[in-house]
Write an enzyme that holds these catalytic residues in place. Structure first.
Site, PDB file in Angstrom:
ATOM      1  N   MET A 149       7.327  13.178  -5.400  1.00 33.36           N
ATOM      2  CA  MET A 149       7.249  14.647  -5.483  1.00 33.36           C
ATOM      3  C   MET A 149       7.806  15.164  -6.814  1.00 33.36           C
ATOM      4  O   MET A 149       8.435  16.220  -6.854  1.00 33.36           O
ATOM      5  CB  MET A 149       8.023  15.295  -4.315  1.00 33.36           C
ATOM      6  CG  MET A 149       7.458  14.917  -2.960  1.00 33.36           C
ATOM      7  SD  MET A 149       8.489  15.462  -1.580  1.00 33.36           S
ATOM      8  CE  MET A 149       9.773  14.234  -1.571  1.00 33.36           C
ATOM      9  N   LYS A 180       1.678  20.360   4.839  1.00 34.70           N
ATOM     10  CA  LYS A 180       2.571  21.220   4.054  1.00 34.70           C
ATOM     11  C   LYS A 180       2.063  21.249   2.635  1.00 34.70           C
ATOM     12  O   LYS A 180       1.730  20.222   2.079  1.00 34.70           O
ATOM     13  CB  LYS A 180       3.983  20.642   4.038  1.00 34.70           C
ATOM     14  CG  LYS A 180       4.694  20.802   5.331  1.00 34.70           C
ATOM     15  CD  LYS A 180       6.019  20.105   5.247  1.00 34.70           C
ATOM     16  CE  LYS A 180       6.617  19.998   6.636  1.00 34.70           C
ATOM     17  NZ  LYS A 180       7.594  18.956   6.748  1.00 34.70           N
ATOM     18  N   ASP A 232      -0.134  15.126   8.904  1.00 32.37           N
ATOM     19  CA  ASP A 232       0.118  15.760   7.618  1.00 32.37           C
ATOM     20  C   ASP A 232      -1.157  15.788   6.791  1.00 32.37           C
ATOM     21  O   ASP A 232      -2.146  15.151   7.146  1.00 32.37           O
ATOM     22  CB  ASP A 232       1.162  14.943   6.836  1.00 32.37           C
ATOM     23  CG  ASP A 232       2.528  15.010   7.473  1.00 32.37           C
ATOM     24  OD1 ASP A 232       2.788  15.962   8.211  1.00 32.37           O
ATOM     25  OD2 ASP A 232       3.326  14.092   7.216  1.00 32.37           O
TER      26      ASP A 232
HETATM   27  N1  SAH Z   1       6.601   9.310   3.462  1.00 33.94           N
HETATM   28  C1  SAH Z   1       5.830   9.209   2.245  1.00 33.94           C
HETATM   29  C2  SAH Z   1       6.302  10.147   1.168  1.00 33.94           C
HETATM   30  C3  SAH Z   1       6.130  11.613   1.517  1.00 33.94           C
HETATM   31  S1  SAH Z   1       6.621  12.655   0.205  1.00 33.94           S
HETATM   32  C4  SAH Z   1       5.858   7.747   1.739  1.00 33.94           C
HETATM   33  O1  SAH Z   1       6.607   6.944   2.277  1.00 33.94           O
HETATM   34  O2  SAH Z   1       5.113   7.451   0.815  1.00 33.94           O
HETATM   35  C5  SAH Z   1       5.070  12.918  -0.600  1.00 33.94           C
HETATM   36  C6  SAH Z   1       5.061  12.239  -1.947  1.00 33.94           C
HETATM   37  O3  SAH Z   1       4.752  10.855  -1.802  1.00 33.94           O
HETATM   38  C7  SAH Z   1       4.005  12.766  -2.899  1.00 33.94           C
HETATM   39  O4  SAH Z   1       4.422  13.960  -3.526  1.00 33.94           O
HETATM   40  C8  SAH Z   1       3.904  11.617  -3.873  1.00 33.94           C
HETATM   41  O5  SAH Z   1       4.991  11.619  -4.771  1.00 33.94           O
HETATM   42  C9  SAH Z   1       4.070  10.419  -2.959  1.00 33.94           C
HETATM   43  N2  SAH Z   1       2.770   9.852  -2.558  1.00 33.94           N
HETATM   44  C10 SAH Z   1       2.239   9.830  -1.320  1.00 33.94           C
HETATM   45  N3  SAH Z   1       1.049   9.173  -1.325  1.00 33.94           N
HETATM   46  C11 SAH Z   1       0.832   8.779  -2.602  1.00 33.94           C
HETATM   47  C12 SAH Z   1      -0.205   8.051  -3.253  1.00 33.94           C
HETATM   48  N4  SAH Z   1      -1.277   7.597  -2.589  1.00 33.94           N
HETATM   49  N5  SAH Z   1      -0.088   7.833  -4.580  1.00 33.94           N
HETATM   50  C13 SAH Z   1       0.984   8.257  -5.278  1.00 33.94           C
HETATM   51  N6  SAH Z   1       1.994   8.950  -4.704  1.00 33.94           N
HETATM   52  C14 SAH Z   1       1.937   9.200  -3.392  1.00 33.94           C
END
Ligand code: SAH
Length: 264
Positions: free
Chosen positions: A178, A66, A44
């Site tokens: 998100m 995406k 991703d």
């Molecule tokens: N599977 C991932 C989430 C995927 S959805 C997990 O467990 O974290 C993607 C969302 O995750 C982003 O839109 C944001 O809201 C959050 N996200 C992912 N990495 C991040 C980071 N380093 N800091 C803050 N939010 C994060």
């Protein structure tokens, strides 16, 4: 020694790997070992360059990043790709930000593999909520403040139909993934459900990375602070009393020049 600690056999298989929230040393040892054994990596957009650097030099890399409203590959097409590469005899690492089973659509990919008779394993990752909480020292539960924590997806699509009643409020922490573009609607929705406009909120951008930023405000100003600070994805929103805990906010006046203020 569990099977997972033995290098993967050469027969084709799929491994869903949680890459964690960004910092390379937040990978699990099991994840690092899986990366080292990959023939093909399907990744991703949220996976950091430092993590990609752990892949064998000859591993094939396929991005299925995406972006909101612009999907390079549909979810069924990603499932088909995983299956095709595994059936061709490759060790396929499906590398996903955070944890594969928290808003990662990992369940659909596992189903695709199982339906095709392809062996599949799942290696958990630190979800961004956990990474962010630790990075800014904001406990998501705390005996004095919250004994329930919920994770929700705050994408604008379908927001109005979702029932979030009871997920936020005194004694509860709500973490929204998100949620940036829908932040204003999210605040309105929560207030319509009875949350007070003075409920503390925090926004954590690029958590665990060197340029992470943290902002706090009250629920009524959630959309406002995101706009003023020009917060960009990836970011999390934390709603509830725990949002008042942790390290100090990023200094807002520095944002006028859009200078990131690393938290140390
Ligand atoms: N599977 C991932 C989430 C995927 S959805 C997990 O467990 O974290 C993607 C969302 O995750 C982003 O839109 C944001 O809201 C959050 N996200 C992912 N990495 C991040 C980071 N380093 N800091 C803050 N939010 C994060």
């Amino acid at each position: 020694m569990s099977d997972h600690l033995i290098p993967f056999a050469c027969a084709g298989r799929v491994v869903l790997v949680g890459a964690g929230p960004g910092a390379v040393d937040l990978l699990t040892l099991r994840a690092a070992r899986a990366l080292a054994s990959a023939d093909v990596v399907i990744h991703d957009g949220l996976v950091s360059d430092e993590i990609m650097a752990l892949l064998p030099a000859d591993a094939r890399r396929i991005s299925v990043a995406k972006r909101r409203a612009r999907h390079t590959l549909s979810q069924p097409a990603i499932g088909d790709l995983l299956v095709a590469e595994a059936l061709a005899g490759h060790v396929v690492v499906r590398l996903k930000g955070g944890d594969p089973f928290i808003f990662g659509r990992g369940g659909e990919e596992v189903d695709a593999c199982r339906a095709a008779g392809v062996p599949v394993d799942v290696i958990p990752g630190i979800s961004s909520a956990q990474g962010a909480a630790a990075a800014v020292q904001m406990p998501l539960t705390h005996r004095d403040h919250a004994s329930i924590v919920s994770f929700v997806a705050g994408e604008c699509r379908g927001l109005a139909e979702q029932n979030w009643v009871g997920l936020a409020g005194p004694g509860r922490t709500l973490v929204i993934y998100m949620g940036l573009s829908g932040a204003h609607q999210i605040a309105e929705k929560l207030m319509a459900d009875g949350l007070t406009p003075e409920t503390p909120v925090a926004v954590i951008e690029r958590a665990t990375r060197d340029d992470q930023r943290l902002f706090r405000t009250l629920l009524a100003d959630l959309g406002g602070i995101i706009a003023r600070a020009k917060v960009e994805s990836p970011a999390l929103i934390v709603i509830g009393h725990v949002a008042t805990l942790g390290v100090p906010d990023t200094v807002l006046h520095q944002l006028v020049e859009a200078v990131p203020c690393p938290l140390s």
